[in-house]
Design an enzyme around this catalytic site. Structure first.
Site, short mmCIF file in Angstrom:
data_model
loop_
_atom_site.label_atom_id
_atom_site.label_comp_id
_atom_site.label_asym_id
_atom_site.label_seq_id
_atom_site.Cartn_x
_atom_site.Cartn_y
_atom_site.Cartn_z
N LYS A 170 -9.32 2.76 -1.93
CA LYS A 170 -9.52 2.18 -0.59
C LYS A 170 -10.82 2.69 0.01
O LYS A 170 -11.08 3.90 0.05
CB LYS A 170 -8.34 2.53 0.31
N CYS A 219 -5.43 -2.96 2.35
CA CYS A 219 -5.24 -3.05 3.80
C CYS A 219 -6.57 -3.20 4.56
O CYS A 219 -7.18 -4.25 4.54
CB CYS A 219 -4.44 -1.85 4.30
N GLU A 225 0.83 -1.20 0.00
CA GLU A 225 0.00 0.00 0.00
C GLU A 225 0.87 1.26 0.00
O GLU A 225 1.88 1.33 0.69
CB GLU A 225 -0.87 -0.03 1.26
#
Length: 550
Positions: free
Chosen positions: A124, A160, A44
């Site tokens: 994200k 994540c 990430e």
């Protein structure tokens, strides 16, 4: 359907150094391609590194990020495809805060780049704002699942925290994903590797889908990223796993149904070995990434400085570490002997500089102002501050960073001297409770005896007064650490801790010491985070407050 070879990369990173990040990514991806990789997954926010904090607000951010992406796409065209993280501009927010401060206009993105272009990007969706994370300060959340067809396989992309939010995961599966790839920058704390393994295995089994998890590795300021990249088949079996704290690139193959790997599944780490190795990595990367030629520290003959020295030598090598014994009237012969023995065993540059004359000079200078009355802690702190002056002078002269040696328990209750033993640039034990210091010292000796046994078994003492021991001022460390854990980690009230069986006077005294020492901790050196509730990010309280200062 052709097999898809996916490699999970956890290489060294240098936050903000885009030239290094791009060059290193290309090198790692090219090497993986030589092993047959069709797709290489990087962590990430590989560009510019994680966490970039307010660097993300810089006006020159996106032009440099875009240039780096273009270079990666160009140099890897025809070589292999990559997944990597970077920021992307988001639409301007519809509203501003009442004071006119706009919310951040960025997405946290991972992109799949192949044949010179970006095939797909995932924004994200789950932005954590707990523990060390502050992502809502910088990013807007994405809203859509991302599944990209790559070489005939439907690949679901997550970043994540996305993977830990069930609704985000199920949205991706409902969109047709045959396997899940998660790019991560997940920082370490003790035991986190086991939590990840259990959760990822259960997730893969529950949804009958392969899960591939790539994570960053290395130290960044006070955060440590432990790597721990891993891959699970649709039955929840781990098919590949990287060792903690080491660079790696795991190779997996997906044939449309089965996920397999020729790489090994790393052994579970030792209970205390994982913590010790985290301290070594955090220290190594802080010193090296900031360009310091080495370190020096005060070696007192006590256990805290002994463990700090061991970590420093393992992180940097003996030739980059200096140790200074600075005896006063109350320094025992045992301490002098044990410090010299450890320094000799570890092969570091070692000197002894007595502080009797400078302390007396300070006292003589102060006498007209302080008079002839008893000086108490003033005299004790002068010893510590004199040592700090000498260490900082040697740091200025040779360029080596001073390591402070206080532990978490001492910092919690303020059992440390500002501008004395707190003087320095990095504190290896900042997040290590005193009871852990003993365990870590014993563990380090299992790799080779470097800390004299007597240092571990002697009653701890600051040796600032005749026959002084720490328990003159504090409860026994097992009791102190248990109270601190209840108050700081579990956030229990004084009465709840007392009801759990602790002495009422001890509880009130410890809590009072914690609260009045907040101003000291704010001025302390940074150090590696190894617990879920460090003083670095995880506990944010006012210095000036009267909530429970009874």
């Amino acid at each position: 359907m052709p097999n898809l070879s996916i490699h999970l990369a956890q290489p060294e990173f240098r936050l903000g150094d885009l030239d290094f990040q791009v060059t290193h990514l290309v090198e790692v991806a090219t090497a993986a391609a030589a092993r047959g990789a069709d797709l290489v997954v990087f962590p990430e926010l590989w560009l510019p590194g994680y966490p970039a904090q307010d660097l993300l607000y810089r006006g020159d951010l996106m032009p440099r990020i875009q240039a780096a992406i273009d270079q990666i796409a160009r140099e890897l065209s025809g070589v292999t495809a990559v997944v990597l993280g970077y920021p992307r501009p988001a639409p301007a927010p519809a509203t501003q805060d009442p004071d006119g401060y706009a919310r951040p206009n960025l997405y946290n993105v991972i992109g799949l780049i192949a044949d010179g272009e970006i095939l797909s990007e995932h924004r994200k969706r789950a932005l954590p704002n707990y523990e060390v994370f502050d992502e809502r300060r910088y990013f807007q959340p994405g809203s859509d699942a991302t599944v990209v067809n790559f070489k005939g396989h439907n690949v679901g992309l997550l970043v994540c925290e996305d993977i830990w939010v069930e609704s985000v995961l199920t949205d991706t599966l409902d969109a047709g994903a045959d396997l899940i790839i998660a790019a991560n920058a997940s920082p370490y704390h003790r035991g986190k590797w086991q939590q990840r393994a259990d959760a990822l295995s259960a997730m893969a089994k529950r949804h009958a889908v392969p899960v591939l998890y790539a994570n960053a590795v290395g130290g960044q300021d006070d955060l440590i990223f432990d790597g721990d990249s891993q891959a699970y088949d649709a039955q929840g079996q781990c098919v590949a796993r990287a060792a903690l704290f080491e660079t790696a690139c795991l190779a997996t193959v997906f044939d449309g149904t089965t996920l397999s790997s020729t790489d090994a599944v790393a052994d579970a780490p030792d209970t205390w070995g994982e913590v010790y190795d985290a301290l070594v990595v955090g220290t190594r990367d802080y010193i090296n990434k900031n360009g310091f030629p080495g370190v020096i520290l005060g070696l007192s003959g006590g256990i805290d400085s002994a463990l700090t020295l061991a970590v420093a030598v393992d992180a940097l090598g003996a030739d980059r570490v200096g140790a200074i014994m600075m005896p006063f009237h109350y320094t025992s012969d045992i301490s002098k002997h044990d410090a010299a023995e450890q320094a000799m065993t570890q092969g570091v540059d070692y000197q002894s500089l007595a502080i009797v004359d400078p302390v007396n000079a300070f006292l003589d200078t102060l006498k007209p102002a302080l008079g002839d009355g008893p000086l108490g802690t003033t005299r004790e702190n002068l010893q510590s501050r004199t040592r700090g002056v000498l260490l900082m002078a040697m740091s200025n002269f040779g360029g080596r960073l001073v390591l402070t040696t206080g532990n978490k328990s001492e910092l919690a209750v303020g059992y440390a001297t500002l501008y004395g033993d707190m003087a320095g640039g990095y504190n290896v034990l900042r997040d290590v409770p005193k009871t852990w210091v003993f365990e870590l010292s014993k563990f380090r000796n299992t790799r080779g005896m470097v800390i004299p046994e007597r240092v571990i078994t002697r009653p701890p003492s600051a040796e600032l007064a005749p026959d002084q021991v720490d328990t003159d001022s504090l409860p026994d460390y097992p009791v102190l650490d248990a109270i601190l854990a209840a108050y700081l980690d579990e956030q229990k009230s004084q009465q709840q801790i007392i009801d759990a069986g602790f002495d009422e006077a001890d509880v009130w005294r410890v809590v009072r010491l914690v609260n009045i020492a907040e101003y000291k901790r704010r001025q302390g050196a940074p150090g590696p985070r190894i617990t879920p509730r460090s003083f670095n990010y995880d506990r944010r309280v006012p210095i000036t407050q009267g909530w429970d200062r009874a």
